[in-house]
Write a protein that holds these residues in place. Structure first.
Motif, PDB file in Angstrom:
ATOM      1  N   GLY A   1      10.230  -6.467  -1.690  1.00 26.01           N
ATOM      2  CA  GLY A   1       8.983  -7.198  -1.917  1.00 26.01           C
ATOM      3  C   GLY A   1       7.856  -6.836  -0.982  1.00 26.01           C
ATOM      4  N   THR A   2       8.088  -5.944  -0.024  1.00 30.11           N
ATOM      5  CA  THR A   2       7.062  -5.590   0.952  1.00 30.11           C
ATOM      6  C   THR A   2       6.990  -4.080   1.115  1.00 30.11           C
ATOM      7  OG1 THR A   2       7.478  -7.642   2.180  1.00 30.11           O
ATOM      8  CG2 THR A   2       6.240  -5.916   3.309  1.00 30.11           C
ATOM      9  N   LEU A   3       5.800  -3.531   0.943  1.00 30.89           N
ATOM     10  CA  LEU A   3       5.597  -2.100   1.168  1.00 30.89           C
ATOM     11  C   LEU A   3       5.795  -1.763   2.641  1.00 30.89           C
ATOM     12  CD1 LEU A   3       2.408  -1.035  -0.835  1.00 30.89           C
ATOM     13  CD2 LEU A   3       4.733  -0.198  -1.198  1.00 30.89           C
ATOM     14  N   ALA A   4       6.328  -0.589   2.900  1.00 33.97           N
ATOM     15  CA  ALA A   4       6.447  -0.106   4.271  1.00 33.97           C
ATOM     16  C   ALA A   4       5.065  -0.051   4.921  1.00 33.97           C
ATOM     17  CB  ALA A   4       7.081   1.283   4.274  1.00 33.97           C
ATOM     18  N   ASP A   5       5.035  -0.293   6.220  1.00 30.12           N
ATOM     19  CA  ASP A   5       3.761  -0.272   6.952  1.00 30.12           C
ATOM     20  C   ASP A   5       3.027   1.040   6.753  1.00 30.12           C
ATOM     21  OD1 ASP A   5       4.340  -2.797   7.913  1.00 30.12           O
ATOM     22  OD2 ASP A   5       5.033  -2.098   9.879  1.00 30.12           O
ATOM     23  N   GLU A   6       3.780   2.138   6.698  1.00 34.65           N
ATOM     24  CA  GLU A   6       3.162   3.460   6.537  1.00 34.65           C
ATOM     25  C   GLU A   6       2.384   3.549   5.228  1.00 34.65           C
ATOM     26  OE1 GLU A   6       6.832   3.975   9.108  1.00 34.65           O
ATOM     27  OE2 GLU A   6       6.324   2.888   7.270  1.00 34.65           O
ATOM     28  N   LEU A   7       2.928   2.949   4.157  1.00 35.51           N
ATOM     29  CA  LEU A   7       2.243   2.998   2.865  1.00 35.51           C
ATOM     30  C   LEU A   7       1.064   2.039   2.830  1.00 35.51           C
ATOM     31  CD1 LEU A   7       5.121   3.347   0.242  1.00 35.51           C
ATOM     32  CD2 LEU A   7       3.661   5.110   1.227  1.00 35.51           C
ATOM     33  N   GLN A   8       1.214   0.871   3.412  1.00 37.70           N
ATOM     34  CA  GLN A   8       0.093  -0.065   3.447  1.00 37.70           C
ATOM     35  C   GLN A   8      -1.118   0.575   4.121  1.00 37.70           C
ATOM     36  OE1 GLN A   8       0.896  -4.225   4.473  1.00 37.70           O
ATOM     37  NE2 GLN A   8       3.086  -3.819   4.314  1.00 37.70           N
ATOM     38  N   GLU A   9      -0.874   1.281   5.210  1.00 36.00           N
ATOM     39  CA  GLU A   9      -1.974   1.949   5.902  1.00 36.00           C
ATOM     40  C   GLU A   9      -2.541   3.091   5.066  1.00 36.00           C
ATOM     41  OE1 GLU A   9      -2.859   4.402  10.063  1.00 36.00           O
ATOM     42  OE2 GLU A   9      -0.920   3.419   9.756  1.00 36.00           O
ATOM     43  N   ALA A  10      -1.664   3.903   4.460  1.00 35.94           N
ATOM     44  CA  ALA A  10      -2.120   5.037   3.661  1.00 35.94           C
ATOM     45  C   ALA A  10      -2.948   4.594   2.469  1.00 35.94           C
ATOM     46  CB  ALA A  10      -0.920   5.859   3.196  1.00 35.94           C
ATOM     47  N   TYR A  11      -2.553   3.486   1.838  1.00 36.15           N
ATOM     48  CA  TYR A  11      -3.239   3.022   0.635  1.00 36.15           C
ATOM     49  C   TYR A  11      -4.598   2.396   0.941  1.00 36.15           C
ATOM     50  CZ  TYR A  11       1.210   3.755  -1.818  1.00 36.15           C
ATOM     51  OH  TYR A  11       2.369   4.302  -2.353  1.00 36.15           O
ATOM     52  N   ARG A  12      -4.865   2.126   2.207  1.00 36.12           N
ATOM     53  CA  ARG A  12      -6.207   1.677   2.580  1.00 36.12           C
ATOM     54  C   ARG A  12      -7.170   2.859   2.702  1.00 36.12           C
ATOM     55  NH1 ARG A  12      -3.207  -2.366   5.649  1.00 36.12           N
ATOM     56  NH2 ARG A  12      -2.999  -0.948   7.434  1.00 36.12           N
ATOM     57  N   GLY A  13      -6.622   4.072   2.665  1.00 38.37           N
ATOM     58  CA  GLY A  13      -7.437   5.274   2.761  1.00 38.37           C
ATOM     59  C   GLY A  13      -7.491   6.034   1.451  1.00 38.37           C
ATOM     60  N   ASP A  14      -7.584   7.371   1.548  1.00 32.85           N
ATOM     61  CA  ASP A  14      -7.734   8.218   0.364  1.00 32.85           C
ATOM     62  C   ASP A  14      -6.588   8.060  -0.626  1.00 32.85           C
ATOM     63  OD1 ASP A  14     -10.108   9.277   1.297  1.00 32.85           O
ATOM     64  OD2 ASP A  14      -9.192  11.082   2.152  1.00 32.85           O
ATOM     65  N   ARG A  15      -5.400   7.788  -0.122  1.00 31.17           N
ATOM     66  CA  ARG A  15      -4.234   7.719  -1.005  1.00 31.17           C
ATOM     67  C   ARG A  15      -4.194   6.440  -1.839  1.00 31.17           C
ATOM     68  NH1 ARG A  15       0.688   9.126   2.848  1.00 31.17           N
ATOM     69  NH2 ARG A  15       1.850   8.354   1.021  1.00 31.17           N
ATOM     70  N   GLY A  16      -5.118   5.532  -1.623  1.00 31.97           N
ATOM     71  CA  GLY A  16      -5.183   4.310  -2.420  1.00 31.97           C
ATOM     72  C   GLY A  16      -6.296   4.292  -3.437  1.00 31.97           C
ATOM     73  N   ARG A  17      -6.965   5.436  -3.614  1.00 29.28           N
ATOM     74  CA  ARG A  17      -8.060   5.494  -4.592  1.00 29.28           C
ATOM     75  C   ARG A  17      -8.067   6.846  -5.289  1.00 29.28           C
ATOM     76  NH1 ARG A  17     -10.602   4.465   0.508  1.00 29.28           N
ATOM     77  NH2 ARG A  17     -11.225   6.394   1.572  1.00 29.28           N
ATOM     78  N   LEU A  18      -8.762   6.910  -6.412  1.00 31.30           N
ATOM     79  CA  LEU A  18      -8.813   8.135  -7.195  1.00 31.30           C
ATOM     80  C   LEU A  18      -9.496   9.236  -6.405  1.00 31.30           C
ATOM     81  CD1 LEU A  18      -9.757   6.654 -10.685  1.00 31.30           C
ATOM     82  CD2 LEU A  18      -7.479   7.278  -9.843  1.00 31.30           C
ATOM     83  N   GLY A  19      -9.102  10.482  -6.683  1.00 26.59           N
ATOM     84  CA  GLY A  19      -9.632  11.625  -5.959  1.00 26.59           C
ATOM     85  C   GLY A  19     -10.632  12.415  -6.766  1.00 26.59           C
TER      86      GLY A  19
END
Length: 325
Positions: free
Chosen positions: A82-100
């Motif tokens: 039920g909880t994303l790894a901290d590494e993914l939460q941080e990544a998805y706040r950057g380029d990896r969380g939006r369209l390129g």
């Protein structure tokens, strides 16, 4: 002549998004091009990007290859914990969380109405005993399908996955997120534990063989030789590699390590590598070892593990096949 192997690919392709691995969309391109494989469906998972992006990335690859007939389903956004790894939460706040930079198509209403676990269940039920699941991301969707419909385990021909590391290769066969854990397993170890204990025939393609030491790397000089004008798929292939080279996820050599395409190639040609029967478990609770894949000596094997590969030859074959698309 043998018929093509029917497969579902569960994957996390980031297409045109800096900081994402190139190997997932390359694996899809290879599966589409190889006549030994019959790609029935693609399900998206989190990893490189959230599943709403990876689903659209998969759709882009399929549409570019004129395979609009192959369905895509969006996967579960969170691991079974039920909880994303901290590494993914941080990544998805950057380029990896939006369209390129590559325009990605929307999924159809029909595709959005069916979840990834349900598409796995439906596809397996429609082809009992014939489908191999190629899991090249966190195994959340596969585990969820098994929990939702336990009886499908008897109808899945095989699961071939890219993930983990057993220390067979002393330099690379450990972890790429933590010292002992590989990302696909680390991001949902509970799901991997469900899959590993399902009793389904399994094959493991790990960091022990997907690394520069074996030659399993698409080098920059080869990327530069891709003829982007040859076809829409070739153009996308070149774009994917170029985007990766701008911001590599792992600094393991000057090029794209083809982790996931090797797992797909192993379905098309099991003789590509050397295999050994092993009992492999997943650490689901360790404070420092969460997500570690552990070989258990003397226990009954639950999978076959690729222990060696001629990576240079396999990469050459992957590129050659994609160039026919």
């Amino acid at each position: 002549m043998m018929s093509a192997t029917k497969i579902i690919i569960d994957t996390d392709p980031g297409v045109g998004i800096p900081g994402t691995d190139a190997d997932d969309p390359i694996a899809l391109l290879f599966a589409l091009a190889d006549p030994r494989l019959d790609l029935l469906a693609v399900t998206s998972t989190f990893g490189n990007c959230p599943p709403w992006i990876t689903a659209r990335g998969a759709r882009k690859v399929l549409d570019t290859a004129s395979r609009t007939d192959i369905p895509v389903a969006q996967g579960l956004p969170l691991p079974l914990s039920g909880t994303l790894a901290d590494e993914l939460q941080e990544a998805y706040r950057g380029d990896r969380g939006r369209l390129g930079r590559v325009d990605l198509p929307e999924l159809s209403e029909r595709e959005l109405s069916v979840s990834a676990p349900q598409l796995i269940i439906d596809t397996v039920k429609a082809n009992p005993g014939e489908v191999t699941i190629v899991a090249i991301g966190p195994q959340t969707n596969v585990a969820a399908a098994l929990l939702m419909c336990p009886e499908i385990k008897d109808d899945i021909a095989e699961i071939v996955f890219m993930g983990g590391g057993l220390g067979i290769n002393a330099e690379f066969g450990r972890g790429n997120v933590t010292p002992v854990a590989e990302c696909n397993i680390y991001f949902d170890p509970i799901a991997a534990n469900v899959v590993f204990n399902s009793g389904i025939p399994m094959r493991m393609v790990s960091l022990d063989v997907t690394n520069p030491a074996t030659g399993q790397i698409l080098r920059e000089e080869t990327i530069e030789q891709i003829d982007a004008s040859a076809s829409p798929s070739a153009e996308l292939f070149a774009q994917i590699c170029a985007t990766y080279m701008e911001k590599p996820m792992f600094d393991w050599g000057h090029g794209c390590v083809l982790y996931d395409p090797l797992a797909v190639l192993a379905v098309a040609d099991p003789t590509v590598g050397t295999w050994e029967d092993m009992a492999v478990r997943v650490e689901t609770k360790g404070e420092y070892t969460l997500g570690q894949t552990v070989p258990i000596r003397g226990a009954k094997p639950n999978m076959r593990v690729m222990t060696d590969v001629d990576g240079t030859s396999s990469v050459d074959e992957i590129v050659r096949v994609i160039e026919t698309l």
